[in-house]
Design a protein around this motif. Structure first.
Motif, mmCIF file in Angstrom:
data_model
loop_
_atom_site.group_PDB
_atom_site.id
_atom_site.type_symbol
_atom_site.label_atom_id
_atom_site.label_comp_id
_atom_site.label_asym_id
_atom_site.label_seq_id
_atom_site.Cartn_x
_atom_site.Cartn_y
_atom_site.Cartn_z
ATOM 1 N N LYS A 407 0.821 -1.228 0.000
ATOM 2 C CA LYS A 407 0.000 0.000 0.000
ATOM 3 C C LYS A 407 0.847 1.267 0.000
ATOM 4 C CE LYS A 407 -3.852 -2.176 2.432
ATOM 5 N NZ LYS A 407 -4.524 -2.316 3.734
ATOM 6 N N GLY A 408 2.094 1.152 0.453
ATOM 7 C CA GLY A 408 2.971 2.319 0.469
ATOM 8 C C GLY A 408 2.798 3.180 1.708
ATOM 9 N N THR A 409 1.933 2.734 2.630
ATOM 10 C CA THR A 409 1.750 3.481 3.890
ATOM 11 C C THR A 409 2.062 2.532 5.048
ATOM 12 O OG1 THR A 409 -0.601 2.926 3.761
ATOM 13 C CG2 THR A 409 0.039 5.127 3.063
ATOM 14 N N PRO A 410 3.260 2.648 5.647
ATOM 15 C CA PRO A 410 3.635 1.729 6.718
ATOM 16 C C PRO A 410 2.737 1.882 7.945
ATOM 17 C CG PRO A 410 5.312 3.415 6.392
ATOM 18 C CD PRO A 410 4.304 3.604 5.326
ATOM 19 N N GLU A 411 2.547 0.777 8.655
ATOM 20 C CA GLU A 411 1.715 0.788 9.872
ATOM 21 C C GLU A 411 2.494 0.135 11.016
ATOM 22 O OE1 GLU A 411 -2.031 -1.127 9.104
ATOM 23 O OE2 GLU A 411 -2.323 -0.004 7.234
ATOM 24 N N VAL A 412 2.236 0.607 12.227
ATOM 25 C CA VAL A 412 2.868 -0.007 13.412
ATOM 26 C C VAL A 412 2.151 -1.328 13.675
ATOM 27 C CG1 VAL A 412 3.305 0.217 15.884
ATOM 28 C CG2 VAL A 412 3.531 2.216 14.379
ATOM 29 N N THR A 413 2.911 -2.421 13.693
ATOM 30 C CA THR A 413 2.298 -3.753 13.877
ATOM 31 C C THR A 413 2.562 -4.323 15.280
ATOM 32 O OG1 THR A 413 4.284 -4.739 12.921
ATOM 33 C CG2 THR A 413 2.442 -4.341 11.414
ATOM 34 N N ASP A 414 3.701 -3.963 15.874
ATOM 35 C CA ASP A 414 4.061 -4.511 17.197
ATOM 36 C C ASP A 414 4.645 -3.407 18.078
ATOM 37 O OD1 ASP A 414 4.325 -7.801 16.742
ATOM 38 O OD2 ASP A 414 4.748 -6.627 14.936
ATOM 39 N N ILE A 415 4.263 -3.446 19.363
ATOM 40 C CA ILE A 415 4.887 -2.540 20.357
ATOM 41 C C ILE A 415 5.285 -3.411 21.552
ATOM 42 C CG2 ILE A 415 4.541 -0.578 21.910
ATOM 43 C CD1 ILE A 415 2.379 0.448 19.989
ATOM 44 N N LYS A 416 6.568 -3.320 21.954
ATOM 45 C CA LYS A 416 7.012 -4.094 23.123
ATOM 46 C C LYS A 416 7.694 -3.143 24.109
ATOM 47 C CE LYS A 416 7.074 -8.568 21.035
ATOM 48 N NZ LYS A 416 7.667 -9.863 20.925
ATOM 49 N N VAL A 417 7.271 -3.217 25.356
ATOM 50 C CA VAL A 417 7.831 -2.334 26.402
ATOM 51 C C VAL A 417 8.732 -3.164 27.308
ATOM 52 C CG1 VAL A 417 7.272 -0.759 28.277
ATOM 53 C CG2 VAL A 417 5.742 -0.924 26.295
ATOM 54 N N PHE A 418 9.980 -2.698 27.510
ATOM 55 C CA PHE A 418 10.906 -3.395 28.400
ATOM 56 C C PHE A 418 11.002 -2.695 29.764
ATOM 57 C CE2 PHE A 418 12.833 -4.044 24.043
ATOM 58 C CZ PHE A 418 12.270 -5.296 23.860
ATOM 59 N N LYS A 419 10.892 -1.365 29.765
ATOM 60 C CA LYS A 419 10.974 -0.590 31.016
ATOM 61 C C LYS A 419 10.035 0.605 30.898
ATOM 62 C CE LYS A 419 15.325 -2.037 32.738
ATOM 63 N NZ LYS A 419 16.744 -1.745 32.826
ATOM 64 N N ARG A 447 0.501 8.267 13.512
ATOM 65 C CA ARG A 447 -0.870 7.760 13.261
ATOM 66 C C ARG A 447 -1.305 6.804 14.365
ATOM 67 N NH1 ARG A 447 0.722 7.513 7.887
ATOM 68 N NH2 ARG A 447 1.168 5.284 8.039
ATOM 69 N N LYS A 448 -0.360 5.950 14.816
ATOM 70 C CA LYS A 448 -0.672 4.974 15.867
ATOM 71 C C LYS A 448 -1.012 5.687 17.180
ATOM 72 C CE LYS A 448 -0.916 0.623 17.192
ATOM 73 N NZ LYS A 448 -1.914 -0.297 16.600
ATOM 74 N N ALA A 449 -0.268 6.737 17.488
ATOM 75 C CA ALA A 449 -0.514 7.511 18.723
ATOM 76 C C ALA A 449 -1.898 8.169 18.666
ATOM 77 C CB ALA A 449 0.572 8.567 18.896
ATOM 78 N N GLU A 450 -2.246 8.704 17.491
ATOM 79 C CA GLU A 450 -3.569 9.335 17.323
ATOM 80 C C GLU A 450 -4.687 8.315 17.526
ATOM 81 O OE1 GLU A 450 -3.269 11.087 13.455
ATOM 82 O OE2 GLU A 450 -2.198 12.867 14.183
ATOM 83 N N GLU A 451 -4.460 7.087 16.968
ATOM 84 C CA GLU A 451 -5.457 6.006 17.129
ATOM 85 C C GLU A 451 -5.679 5.710 18.611
ATOM 86 O OE1 GLU A 451 -4.531 2.337 15.036
ATOM 87 O OE2 GLU A 451 -4.076 3.488 13.215
ATOM 88 N N LYS A 452 -4.581 5.755 19.389
ATOM 89 C CA LYS A 452 -4.655 5.422 20.821
ATOM 90 C C LYS A 452 -5.133 6.613 21.662
ATOM 91 C CE LYS A 452 -2.325 1.287 21.357
ATOM 92 N NZ LYS A 452 -2.554 0.249 22.373
ATOM 93 N N GLY A 453 -5.350 7.755 20.989
ATOM 94 C CA GLY A 453 -5.846 8.941 21.707
ATOM 95 C C GLY A 453 -4.785 9.666 22.496
ATOM 96 N N ILE A 454 -3.522 9.482 22.109
ATOM 97 C CA ILE A 454 -2.432 10.164 22.829
ATOM 98 C C ILE A 454 -2.268 11.560 22.226
ATOM 99 C CG2 ILE A 454 0.045 10.130 23.346
ATOM 100 C CD1 ILE A 454 -0.244 6.988 23.099
ATOM 101 N N SER A 455 -2.423 12.579 23.024
ATOM 102 C CA SER A 455 -2.358 13.964 22.553
ATOM 103 C C SER A 455 -0.905 14.407 22.431
ATOM 104 C CB SER A 455 -3.113 14.880 23.512
ATOM 105 O OG SER A 455 -2.825 16.224 23.196
ATOM 106 N N SER A 456 -0.641 15.202 21.393
ATOM 107 C CA SER A 456 0.729 15.710 21.195
ATOM 108 C C SER A 456 1.108 16.713 22.289
ATOM 109 C CB SER A 456 0.851 16.362 19.815
ATOM 110 O OG SER A 456 -0.127 17.376 19.679
ATOM 111 N N ASN A 457 0.096 17.193 23.018
ATOM 112 C CA ASN A 457 0.381 18.149 24.102
ATOM 113 C C ASN A 457 0.918 17.457 25.364
ATOM 114 O OD1 ASN A 457 -0.614 20.202 22.484
ATOM 115 N ND2 ASN A 457 -2.721 19.835 23.159
ATOM 116 N N ASP A 458 0.660 16.120 25.466
ATOM 117 C CA ASP A 458 1.075 15.389 26.677
ATOM 118 C C ASP A 458 2.592 15.250 26.767
ATOM 119 O OD1 ASP A 458 -1.598 15.161 27.171
ATOM 120 O OD2 ASP A 458 -1.776 13.113 26.398
ATOM 121 N N TYR A 459 3.236 15.146 25.599
ATOM 122 C CA TYR A 459 4.690 14.953 25.574
ATOM 123 C C TYR A 459 5.282 15.977 24.600
ATOM 124 C CZ TYR A 459 3.732 10.427 27.742
ATOM 125 O OH TYR A 459 3.312 9.432 28.596
ATOM 126 N N THR A 460 6.248 16.755 25.055
ATOM 127 C CA THR A 460 6.897 17.715 24.150
ATOM 128 C C THR A 460 8.394 17.457 24.114
ATOM 129 O OG1 THR A 460 7.024 19.301 25.963
ATOM 130 C CG2 THR A 460 5.193 19.567 24.417
#
Length: 708
Positions: A407-419, A447-460
């Motif tokens: 499709k030419g539009t990459p998507e986040v498929t996996d997220i792994k948190v270690f700490k 795009r993934k952050a927007e899907e999860k409802g994470i606001s750009s104002n929360d982290y600068t």
């Protein structure tokens, strides 16, 4: 002033252009006009281009022999459509047939040599052949030998030796052949005419507080069009207000309507199905996508295909050779072998008639006109007969991966948190940094952050710094975080073996992995993948089923990612880690190895490879001028499903052209063999010539039935 006249270019549409030979003669006549420097006549599109100057009267005088009407290209007004049965030449043909039947009735009642019988056949000859003789005798006086000259000699010769009935049959069959050939060519040209009628000629425009109906030629860039439900768009533009489903089948060939919202591009000739739209005009009427399609389809038909070039060259020597053979057959046996003059002149005339190269000359152009027109209606733009033929000979197809097979539009498929505090924090930190980046992978994270409802104002992020080819770093919540490739973290010596194993496992699946962390530790990872198009695997299977030997995917991705996607799609081979110049070299080596190679890409970054391949095929031409300009074939929809159809159409066209040439020459050869025992009669000769022409035309029209 003289220089301006030399470069003056005028374009005209022609009405009543009936045959290939007439087109050649018309072009020759125009060249004799002193103020004309050059002329290009496109028979398939019925279009004339003049370099220099000529009046309509001068041009129509040059085409008077065929009743050609000349109309300036930009002149409004539809071509007059005269019913097949109301055309004067067809009425004359029917009258000729009536007197022919009366003549044969007279043979049975009064006898073959009765004055009334001869007079009836003579009337049949005059009515059916008046236009033929007018042109034929004029050509004969100038020693120009074309089909009409040959026919005139044959019919006058038949009358002189007393074969009135045969002469009448020959005239009628020739007139019938001309009428049916003209009818068939009109059918083939209808595909272009239908394209020209797609977009409306007027539109409702808002200027200030007024809404006015304007001709498309009077609409300027930036005007706002008001498009009501059920209306077609008259111009290309950008939606500025409203939303609606637009049926784009006329441009792209895709039947499923596409939802358009403000900011989306729309095309002239497409149909607004439900809501009201306001569209800002972005292209003049002559620059719209449909105008470009029409122009390129017409130019495509003017370009001579290799088989057509062969036929034209062959016909150049063939006609004089036939005339010489006919002359020798008529005079050698009576002069040197004691043959009967009447019998051998008759045989010579039969050779003259059967030798007419009509079927041969029309064998290629009618097939190409039909195939290119059919393809254009299905959303496939083939830019010339040569490309149509070459596509039919393809053995190998190379695909650019991004935007073609995927499709030419990459998507986040996996997220792994270690700490840390979980996925949201990892995404928040990553988004804050990636907001400053132009990388395609950055947009996937945002795009993934927007899907999860994470606001750009929360982290600068502050103190952003790009690390070329590896990633980036910035200060987020007073901590310096890095985001980038595993290589970046390996260089900082903080890539634990356990994380490295996770990275390798994801890379084997064809995913690109980005790590997030500080200079001392990795806090998480994200895997991003370009999603494979749903149709890709099916299209590759279809191509292999129809006989394409090899399909190759070209990608800049690493080997693991490339092979993982290749397995999913089913391509025969994959070349990974390629730079644009490497793609070019790959295409060159494939051509050396296999001969005919196609390259399928999006027409922008693949331009060098598209140009180098035997056939360059661009995806999604409707939105990309570069794609239309660079490629030999443009798939107007962003739809790979059109590719197998295009290959099949090209192969069918190639087969039909070969059939046409073989049949046209084979029938002539058979008829000439019948001369030896004296079995070939004049009416059989014209029937063979007419039959060959009609069969060639009807065989070509089968290309209209090729479906996706």
């Amino acid at each position: 002033m003289g220089k301006a006249l030399e470069n003056n270019k005028e374009m005209y549409r022609l009405q009543g252009l009936s045959c290939v030979n007439c087109a050649a003669k018309f072009e020759k006549n125009i060249r004799e006009i002193q103020t004309v420097n050059d002329v290009q006549l496109n028979f398939g599109a019925s279009k004339l281009t003049i370099i220099g100057e000529a009046t309509i009267d001068q041009l129509e005088k040059a085409g008077a022999f065929d009743g050609i009407k000349v109309v300036p290209e930009n002149q409004r007004g539809k071509e007059e459509k005269v019913s097949f049965w109301k055309k004067l030449e067809n009425i004359n043909t029917v009258a000729s047939l009536s007197f022919l039947i009366l003549g044969y009735a007279s043979v049975y009642t009064l006898g073959e040599n009765h004055l009334a019988t001869i007079f009836t056949f003579a009337l049949s000859i005059i009515l059916g052949g008046f236009n033929l003789f007018k042109v034929g005798l004029k050509n004969l006086s100038k020693l120009q030998f074309d089909i009409k000259t040959l026919m005139t000699i044959a019919i006058i010769g038949a009358a002189i030796i007393g074969e009135w009935s045969e002469g009448a049959v020959v005239v009628f069959l020739f007139a019938l052949s001309e009428a049916l050939e003209s009818y068939s060519m009109d059918k083939a040209r209808e595909s272009i005419r239908s394209l020209m009628d797609i977009a409306p000629k007027t539109a409702l425009v808002r200027r200030g507080s007024q809404e006015i109906e304007l001709d498309v030629e009077d609409i300027t860039l930036g005007d706002i069009l008001i498009i009501k439900p059920g209306e077609k768009l008259a111009m290309d533009g950008e939606v500025v207000k409203g939303q609606s489903s637009i049926n784009q089948a006329a441009i792209t060939g895709e039947s499923i309507p596409v939802l358009k919202v403000p900011g989306d591009e729309v095309f002239a000739g497409t149909l607004n199905e439900e809501g009201s739209l306001e569209v800002k005009v972005t292209k003049r009427v002559e620059d719209t996508t449909i105008a470009k399609i029409i122009h390129l389809v017409e130019e495509a038909q003017a370009e001579r295909a290799p088989s057509q070039a062969f036929v034209d060259k062959f016909a150049k020597y063939y006609t004089p050779a036939i005339m010489l053979i006919a002359f020798l057959i008529a005079i050698v046996p009576p002069l040197f072998m004691g043959g009967d003059w009447s019998e051998w002149i008759y045989r010579g005339l039969a050779v003259l008639v059967v030798g007419c190269p009509c079927a041969l000359v029309i064998s290629t152009p009618v097939a190409i006109v039909t195939a290119i027109g059919n393809a254009a209606k299905k959303g496939v733009l083939i830019k010339g007969g040569i490309h149509l033929e070459e596509a039919g000979r393809l053995k190998v197809i190379a695909f650019d991966k991004t935007g073609t097979l995927t499709k030419g539009t990459p998507e986040v498929t996996d997220i792994k948190v270690f700490k840390g505090n979980g996925e949201n924090e990892l995404l928040g930190i990553s988004t804050a940094i990636e907001k400053f980046s132009q990388h395609p992978l950055a947009s996937a994270i945002i795009r993934k952050a927007e899907e999860k409802g994470i606001s750009s104002n929360d982290y600068t992020a502050e103190e952003f710094q790009s690390i070329t080819g590896k990633g980036a770093k910035a200060r987020v919540q007073d901590v310096v975080y890095y985001i980038g490739s595993p290589k970046l973290f390996a260089e900082m010596n903080n890539l634990p073996a356990s994380v490295e194993d996770e990275v390798k496992a994801l890379q084997i699946q064809g995913k690109t992995v980005m790590l997030v962390g500080t200079a001392k530790e990795v806090i998480g990872l994200m895997a991003v993948a370009d999603q494979v198009r749903a149709s890709s695997a099916k299209v590759i299977r279809k191509l292999l089923d129809i006989g394409i030997q090899k399909t190759i995917m070209l990608t800049g991705d690493n080997e693991a990612t490339g092979h993982a996607i290749a397995r999913q799609i089913g391509v025969s081979d994959v070349k990974a880690e390629l730079l644009p110049q490497d793609k070019l070299e790959t295409i060159k080596s494939l051509k050396e190895q296999y001969g005919k190679v196609a390259m399928v890409g999006d027409g922008v970054n693949d331009a060098p490879a598209l140009a180098t391949a035997t056939i360059g095929i661009a995806m999604g031409g409707a939105g990309t001028d570069t794609a239309i300009e660079t490629a030999d074939i443009a798939l107007m929809a962003d739809d790979l499903n059109k590719l197998p159809y295009t290959i099949q159409l090209s192969r069918r066209a190639l087969r039909i052209i070969k059939e046409n040439i073989s049949f046209a020459l084979g029938l002539k050869l058979l008829a000439l063999i019948l001369i030896v025992p004296g079995w070939l009669t004049l009416w059989m000769a014209i029937f063979a010539d007419m039959g060959a022409t009609l069969i060639v035309v009807l065989n070509s029209l089968r290309l209209l039935r090729v479906k996706e």
